[in-house]
Design an enzyme around this catalytic site. Structure first.
Site, PDB file in Angstrom:
ATOM      1  N   LYS A   1      -8.948   5.555 -19.637  1.00 45.92           N
ATOM      2  CA  LYS A   1      -9.282   6.027 -20.981  1.00 45.92           C
ATOM      3  C   LYS A   1      -8.063   5.946 -21.903  1.00 45.92           C
ATOM      4  O   LYS A   1      -7.547   4.864 -22.109  1.00 45.92           O
ATOM      5  CB  LYS A   1      -9.867   7.444 -20.885  1.00 45.92           C
ATOM      6  CG  LYS A   1     -10.870   7.628 -19.741  1.00 45.92           C
ATOM      7  CD  LYS A   1     -12.149   6.838 -19.921  1.00 45.92           C
ATOM      8  CE  LYS A   1     -13.013   6.776 -18.667  1.00 45.92           C
ATOM      9  NZ  LYS A   1     -13.379   8.068 -18.082  1.00 45.92           N
TER      10      LYS A   1
ATOM     11  N   TYR B   1     -16.704  16.314 -15.489  1.00 43.87           N
ATOM     12  CA  TYR B   1     -17.065  14.893 -15.570  1.00 43.87           C
ATOM     13  C   TYR B   1     -18.147  14.571 -14.516  1.00 43.87           C
ATOM     14  O   TYR B   1     -18.050  15.025 -13.365  1.00 43.87           O
ATOM     15  CB  TYR B   1     -15.814  14.050 -15.326  1.00 43.87           C
ATOM     16  CG  TYR B   1     -16.087  12.570 -15.246  1.00 43.87           C
ATOM     17  CD1 TYR B   1     -16.415  11.840 -16.386  1.00 43.87           C
ATOM     18  CD2 TYR B   1     -16.046  11.904 -14.023  1.00 43.87           C
ATOM     19  CE1 TYR B   1     -16.685  10.486 -16.299  1.00 43.87           C
ATOM     20  CE2 TYR B   1     -16.309  10.548 -13.938  1.00 43.87           C
ATOM     21  CZ  TYR B   1     -16.630   9.847 -15.081  1.00 43.87           C
ATOM     22  OH  TYR B   1     -16.907   8.508 -15.005  1.00 43.87           O
TER      23      TYR B   1
ATOM     24  N   ASP C   1      -8.065  17.997 -14.629  1.00 39.53           N
ATOM     25  CA  ASP C   1      -8.354  16.664 -15.152  1.00 39.53           C
ATOM     26  C   ASP C   1      -7.925  16.640 -16.622  1.00 39.53           C
ATOM     27  O   ASP C   1      -8.554  17.260 -17.474  1.00 39.53           O
ATOM     28  CB  ASP C   1      -9.853  16.376 -14.995  1.00 39.53           C
ATOM     29  CG  ASP C   1     -10.236  14.967 -15.412  1.00 39.53           C
ATOM     30  OD1 ASP C   1      -9.522  14.374 -16.252  1.00 39.53           O
ATOM     31  OD2 ASP C   1     -11.270  14.470 -14.928  1.00 39.53           O
TER      32      ASP C   1
ATOM     33  N   ARG D   1       0.848  -1.208   0.000  1.00 44.04           N
ATOM     34  CA  ARG D   1       0.000   0.000   0.000  1.00 44.04           C
ATOM     35  C   ARG D   1       0.871   1.241   0.000  1.00 44.04           C
ATOM     36  O   ARG D   1       0.601   2.221  -0.683  1.00 44.04           O
ATOM     37  CB  ARG D   1      -0.961   0.005   1.205  1.00 44.04           C
ATOM     38  CG  ARG D   1      -1.693   1.329   1.351  1.00 44.04           C
ATOM     39  CD  ARG D   1      -2.930   1.314   2.237  1.00 44.04           C
ATOM     40  NE  ARG D   1      -2.806   0.501   3.418  1.00 44.04           N
ATOM     41  CZ  ARG D   1      -2.056   0.819   4.505  1.00 44.04           C
ATOM     42  NH1 ARG D   1      -1.391   1.945   4.535  1.00 44.04           N
ATOM     43  NH2 ARG D   1      -1.992   0.002   5.524  1.00 44.04           N
TER      44      ARG D   1
HETATM   45  C1  LIG Z   1     -13.812   8.462 -16.805  1.00 46.28           C
HETATM   46  C2  LIG Z   1     -13.426   9.799 -16.316  1.00 46.28           C
HETATM   47  C3  LIG Z   1     -13.165  10.033 -14.960  1.00 46.28           C
HETATM   48  C4  LIG Z   1     -13.325   8.951 -13.901  1.00 46.28           C
HETATM   49  O1  LIG Z   1     -12.400   7.933 -14.053  1.00 46.28           O
HETATM   50  P1  LIG Z   1     -12.662   6.392 -13.612  1.00 46.28           P
HETATM   51  O2  LIG Z   1     -11.424   5.726 -14.037  1.00 46.28           O
HETATM   52  O3  LIG Z   1     -13.879   5.948 -14.340  1.00 46.28           O
HETATM   53  O4  LIG Z   1     -12.880   6.414 -12.145  1.00 46.28           O
HETATM   54  C5  LIG Z   1     -12.758  11.299 -14.585  1.00 46.28           C
HETATM   55  N1  LIG Z   1     -12.636  12.292 -15.479  1.00 46.28           N
HETATM   56  C6  LIG Z   1     -12.891  12.110 -16.786  1.00 46.28           C
HETATM   57  C7  LIG Z   1     -12.735  13.251 -17.724  1.00 46.28           C
HETATM   58  C8  LIG Z   1     -13.298  10.874 -17.251  1.00 46.28           C
HETATM   59  O5  LIG Z   1     -13.570  10.714 -18.550  1.00 46.28           O
END
Ligand SMILES: *Cc1c(COP(=O)(O)O)cnc(C)c1O
Length: 385
Positions: free
Chosen positions: A203, A106, A178, A54
């Site tokens: 992604k 998001y 983000d 961890r």
């Molecule tokens: C999918 C996504 C998230 C969240 O990520 P997870 O891996 O699904 O927890 C956050 N920000 C954006 C822009 C996303 O497309």
């Protein structure tokens, strides 16, 4: 252009030669998966570098160093999902603090702020981040952080990163961004003054719809120390297996982004000529609002194209008739993914808030994969008939 070309070339090489690509002890051509929860203390007086997974794991460490290098930060942190990374970053804040956030953020981040962090007495003001005056007007004595997503999701609104970051710095605020849609291949927010870069690595970074992961990168040591304490303290770390799989995906980031982006540009052009489409959102289109701001801070337009087919019925019809894309939540994979924000990613947002933010019932989001663009267009053509 020449500087961009050089940057891209360097980046391409660094994607492959990131420092841990050859195992130092065996010469193995990939990072070993240290499937261990704990580590032997050979000498009690000198505890091992890694003592419990961890707190630190060599496979995860390789990934964390990799993303820190790509984003130009001092330290990276890998989490079990994008939301684990984002929620951990927000743990820097304390009860009573206030956040200024991009309004079309998001859906999961919106849910975190409005249903969980609000109960911890952390308040949020959602603003049109493209309007610096609106950002400034949201400042309160207890404001501690600004959360940016650009291009935003799913209408791809463009925030001037440097403008907001400079203002935030003057006011002693932490900036978080983000960067999921652009990836460090296209956009490196730390170069524009951001303190913490966040990713849903599920992604484009992972790129194959087979791993759920999140990453955070600290721009400076003070942020890094805080994130490290939170990552270890909250424990939502990424496993060694998933860390390895993510690194495997990241090596082809440039090749995938380039191919998908070229197709996305063609798709956006085609859609904007199509009589059945009300509106197309893509930063690469000549008339996309604030395109010049995007070009100042990003080396590309990405592979996500949103468009409005006019009504919820038409959107549902399109989703049921397409043959190529996966009809699903998510984006940024080798296969194209068509998603329907109103019923998927933004379903947790109240309808009237959603409509205010341009996320209409007819809006769909196409994440362009690596299929032939001619086939993608032909498939949409038949589905739109
Ligand atoms: C999918 C996504 C998230 C969240 O990520 P997870 O891996 O699904 O927890 C956050 N920000 C954006 C822009 C996303 O497309």
């Amino acid at each position: 252009m020449s500087e961009e070309t050089t940057n891209n070339k360097d980046f391409a090489t660094r994607l492959i030669h990131f420092g841990a690509e050859i195992d130092k002890t065996t010469g193995a051509s990939s990072v070993p998966i240290y499937q261990a929860s704990t580590f032997h203390h050979f000498d009690l007086e000198n505890p091992p570098e890694f003592d419990y997974s961890r707190s630190g794991n060599p496979t995860r460490q390789a990934l964390e160093d990799y993303i820190a290098m790509l984003e130009g930060g001092v330290r990276g942190f890998a989490f079990a999902s994008g939301m684990a990374a984002i929620s951990s970053a927000f743990m820097i804040l304390s009860a009573g603090d206030h956040v200024i956030c991009t309004e079309d953020v998001y859906g999961g981040t919106y849910r975190l702020l409005t249903t969980i962090l609000n109960r911890m007495n952390i308040g949020t003001t959602f603003v049109d981040m493209t309007d610096i005056d609106e950002v400034k007007a949201a400042l309160r004595p207890n404001t501690k952080a600004v959360f940016i997503e650009t291009p935003s999701n799913p209408t791809l609104k463009i925030t001037d990163i440097r403008e907001v970051a400079e203002w935030a710095k003057e006011n002693g605020l932490i900036t978080m961004l983000d960067n999921t849609f652009m990836t460090p291949y296209h956009q490196r927010p730390i170069e524009h003054g951001i303190d913490i870069v966040l990713h849903s690595a599920t992604k484009f970074l992972g790129g194959h719809s087979d791993v759920l992961a999140g990453l955070a990168v600290a721009a400076n040591e003070s942020m890094a120390v805080r994130l490290k304490m939170i990552q270890n303290g909250m424990g939502s770390v990424l496993s060694a297996q998933e860390s390895w799989l993510l690194m495997r995906g990241m090596k082809t980031l440039k090749a995938r982004m380039e191919a998908s982006e070229a197709s996305a540009r063609r798709l956006a052009e085609w859609l904007s000529q199509h009589p059945g489409i009300d509106k197309v959102y893509y930063p690469g289109l000549a008339d996309h609002p604030r395109r010049e701001v995007h070009e100042k801070q990003s080396l590309g337009y990405g592979a996500v194209v949103s468009f409005d087919v006019g009504s919820g019925d038409k959107a549902k019809q399109l989703l049921s008739k397409v043959n190529i894309p996966l009809v699903a939540v998510s984006l940024g994979a080798v296969e194209s993914i068509l998603s329907y924000p109103a019923m998927m990613s933004h379903a947790s947002m109240p309808r009237e808030v959603r409509l205010e933010r341009g996320i209409t019932d007819g809006l769909v989001r196409y994440s362009v994969g690596l299929e032939d663009i001619g086939d993608i267009i032909a498939d949409l053509e038949q589905a739109l008939k």
